[in-house]
Write an enzyme that holds these catalytic residues in place. Structure first.
Site, mmCIF file in Angstrom:
data_model
loop_
_atom_site.group_PDB
_atom_site.id
_atom_site.type_symbol
_atom_site.label_atom_id
_atom_site.label_comp_id
_atom_site.label_asym_id
_atom_site.label_seq_id
_atom_site.Cartn_x
_atom_site.Cartn_y
_atom_site.Cartn_z
ATOM 1 N N ARG A 187 8.682 -5.669 5.210
ATOM 2 C CA ARG A 187 8.398 -4.285 5.628
ATOM 3 C C ARG A 187 7.300 -4.324 6.691
ATOM 4 O O ARG A 187 6.226 -4.857 6.460
ATOM 5 C CB ARG A 187 7.946 -3.503 4.392
ATOM 6 C CG ARG A 187 7.655 -2.037 4.626
ATOM 7 C CD ARG A 187 7.207 -1.399 3.318
ATOM 8 N NE ARG A 187 6.898 0.025 3.488
ATOM 9 C CZ ARG A 187 5.717 0.466 3.902
ATOM 10 N NH1 ARG A 187 4.745 -0.373 4.177
ATOM 11 N NH2 ARG A 187 5.512 1.760 4.032
ATOM 12 N N LYS A 221 -2.215 -4.955 7.309
ATOM 13 C CA LYS A 221 -3.063 -4.660 6.151
ATOM 14 C C LYS A 221 -4.478 -5.208 6.306
ATOM 15 O O LYS A 221 -4.747 -6.080 7.124
ATOM 16 C CB LYS A 221 -2.388 -5.131 4.859
ATOM 17 C CG LYS A 221 -1.282 -4.130 4.472
ATOM 18 C CD LYS A 221 -0.667 -4.347 3.137
ATOM 19 C CE LYS A 221 0.360 -3.206 2.902
ATOM 20 N NZ LYS A 221 1.175 -3.430 1.723
HETATM 21 C C1 7PJ Z 1 3.932 -1.175 0.834
HETATM 22 C C2 7PJ Z 1 4.800 -0.132 0.586
HETATM 23 C C3 7PJ Z 1 4.283 -2.493 0.399
HETATM 24 C C4 7PJ Z 1 6.313 -1.526 -0.450
HETATM 25 C C5 7PJ Z 1 3.055 0.621 1.594
HETATM 26 C C6 7PJ Z 1 0.914 0.084 4.224
HETATM 27 C C7 7PJ Z 1 0.612 0.806 2.969
HETATM 28 N N1 7PJ Z 1 5.990 -0.292 -0.053
HETATM 29 N N2 7PJ Z 1 4.232 1.001 1.058
HETATM 30 N N3 7PJ Z 1 5.488 -2.604 -0.248
HETATM 31 N N4 7PJ Z 1 2.846 -0.691 1.494
HETATM 32 N N5 7PJ Z 1 7.472 -1.725 -1.086
HETATM 33 O O1 7PJ Z 1 2.024 0.034 4.710
HETATM 34 O O2 7PJ Z 1 -0.085 -0.467 4.781
HETATM 35 O O3 7PJ Z 1 3.550 -3.481 0.537
HETATM 36 S S1 7PJ Z 1 1.976 1.768 2.317
#
Ligand code: 7PJ
Length: 276
Positions: A255, A221
């Protein structure tokens, strides 16, 4: 703590890794649909081999400033991939969507978890999640992907975010979702400045008061880029450090794009924490 995700049981007594599989034009540039699906399945196989516990499939970009994707486009992108993973591998697949129509179809073709960056606030989303009967991750976002980075502001951190998630949880429970199926996520980068993200990470242990499994996504990020001065594909060290800090402060699921290195790092954390 255990999560029942369709035919899978996810044991949260040790930290788990959710591998990110984006089926969006930005990640899988050209080629026909078949090629995209093959690419996606190969990437899923690689993440599973590397030790992923969950594969998160998304067909809509939620980057800052992103436009919305139509239901049909999103379905065309993710359905064959979700079905392909669920058929070939013994791993829970989560669907990264805010749209009730997509939740229903995704679960019918094999998804066993819902990951909603909009925390089931879209009309009909809670009903779809109740019908689907699978675990749901409720993520905090201030604003919408289009506007969220314009001027994010909070009165108290992480209090405002914990309050929001607590309210969403209460709302979901009163609409018929069961507590054993809920996961919460502070939503790093979603309507947050670098300072906000760092403050939330430093106080992540406060989310324990919600009494629910905690998922975090910090992988690659922008805040990590601003701290290191590195582009997205060179934020591995920063992302692994952030994942380790998050788990030390109580995160149950991380994640990430970088499954192998995150799995290795969390093995060290788990081994050390078993001792003392
Ligand atoms: C997240 C997500 C997160 C959850 C994205 C990226 C942007 N879902 N989907 N938590 N971020 N639950 O992966 O940079 O932080 S998309």
């Amino acid at each position: 703590m255990k999560l029942h995700a369709g035919r899978h049981l996810i044991d949260l007594d040790q930290p788990r890794v959710m591998g990110i599989l984006n089926v969006t034009p930005d990640s899988f540039s050209d080629g026909g649909r078949f090629l995209d699906v093959d690419d996606a399945l190969r990437q899923a196989a690689e993440m599973i081999e590397a030790g992923a516990d969950i594969i998160d499939v998304g067909g809509e970009s939620t980057r800052p400033g992103a436009d919305e994707t139509s239901v049909q486009t999103e379905l065309d992108r993710i359905m064959p991939v979700i079905e392909g993973i669920a058929d070939r591998f013994d791993i829970p697949v989560s669907v990264d969507t805010s749209k009730p129509e997509i939740m229903r179809v995704a679960v019918s073709v094999g998804a066993s978890m819902i990951n909603d960056v909009f925390a089931l606030r879209a009309e009909g989303a809670i009903d779809a999640a109740v019908e689907a009967g699978v675990p749901v991750c409720l993520m905090h976002m201030q604003g919408t992907p289009r506007s969220m980075q314009e001027s994010p502001a909070y009165e108290r951190l992480p209090g405002d975010i914990i309050d929001f998630l607590g309210e969403r949880v209460r709302h979901c429970l009163s609409a018929g979702l069961c507590k054993e199926k809920l996961i919460v996520d502070p939503g790093f980068g979603f309507g947050k400045s670098d300072q906000h993200n760092l403050e939330i990470l430093s106080k992540l242990n406060q989310f324990a008061e919600l009494g629910l499994p905690l998922l975090v996504g910090l992988s690659r990020k922008r805040t990590l880029g601003n701290l290191t001065g590195k582009p997205a594909d060179r934020r591995l060290g920063a992302g692994v450090a952030a994942a380790v800090i998050a788990v030390e402060k109580g995160a149950n699921i991380v994640r990430t794009h970088d499954v192998a290195d995150t799995v290795d790092a969390l093995k060290v954390v788990t081994a050390v924490n078993r001792i003392g």
